[in-house]
Design a protein around this motif. Structure first.
Motif, PDB file in Angstrom:
ATOM      1  N   ARG A  20       2.218   1.721  -3.500  1.00 52.67           N
ATOM      2  CA  ARG A  20       1.144   2.164  -4.393  1.00 52.67           C
ATOM      3  C   ARG A  20       0.779   3.621  -4.130  1.00 52.67           C
ATOM      4  O   ARG A  20       0.602   4.403  -5.067  1.00 52.67           O
ATOM      5  N   ASP A  21       0.679   3.994  -2.851  1.00 52.41           N
ATOM      6  CA  ASP A  21       0.352   5.386  -2.523  1.00 52.41           C
ATOM      7  C   ASP A  21       1.436   6.346  -3.003  1.00 52.41           C
ATOM      8  O   ASP A  21       1.135   7.433  -3.493  1.00 52.41           O
ATOM      9  N   ARG A  69       0.833  -1.209   0.000  1.00 48.75           N
ATOM     10  CA  ARG A  69       0.000   0.000   0.000  1.00 48.75           C
ATOM     11  C   ARG A  69       0.865   1.255   0.000  1.00 48.75           C
ATOM     12  O   ARG A  69       0.523   2.236  -0.663  1.00 48.75           O
TER      13      ARG A  69
END
Length: 50
Positions: A6-7, A3
């Motif tokens: 991806r962020d 995450r």
């Protein structure tokens, strides 16, 4: 962890902060070298780079 990556990628793409890509790549490379130098029998050969 996935995450976070991806962020970070979404932030760089949406904000057009493409100059961050080489900085992130260099940090990842240094981090990989540090991990390799701790767990590898090649550690004495990697230490001179630091």
């Amino acid at each position: 962890m996935n995450r976070v990556v991806r962020d970070l990628a979404v932030f760089i793409w949406e904000q057009r902060k493409f100059w961050l890509i080489p900085i992130v790549a260099a940090l990842l490379l240094v981090g990989a070298l540090v991990i390799l130098s701790e767990t590898s029998p090649l550690a004495p050969f990697i230490y001179p780079f630091f």
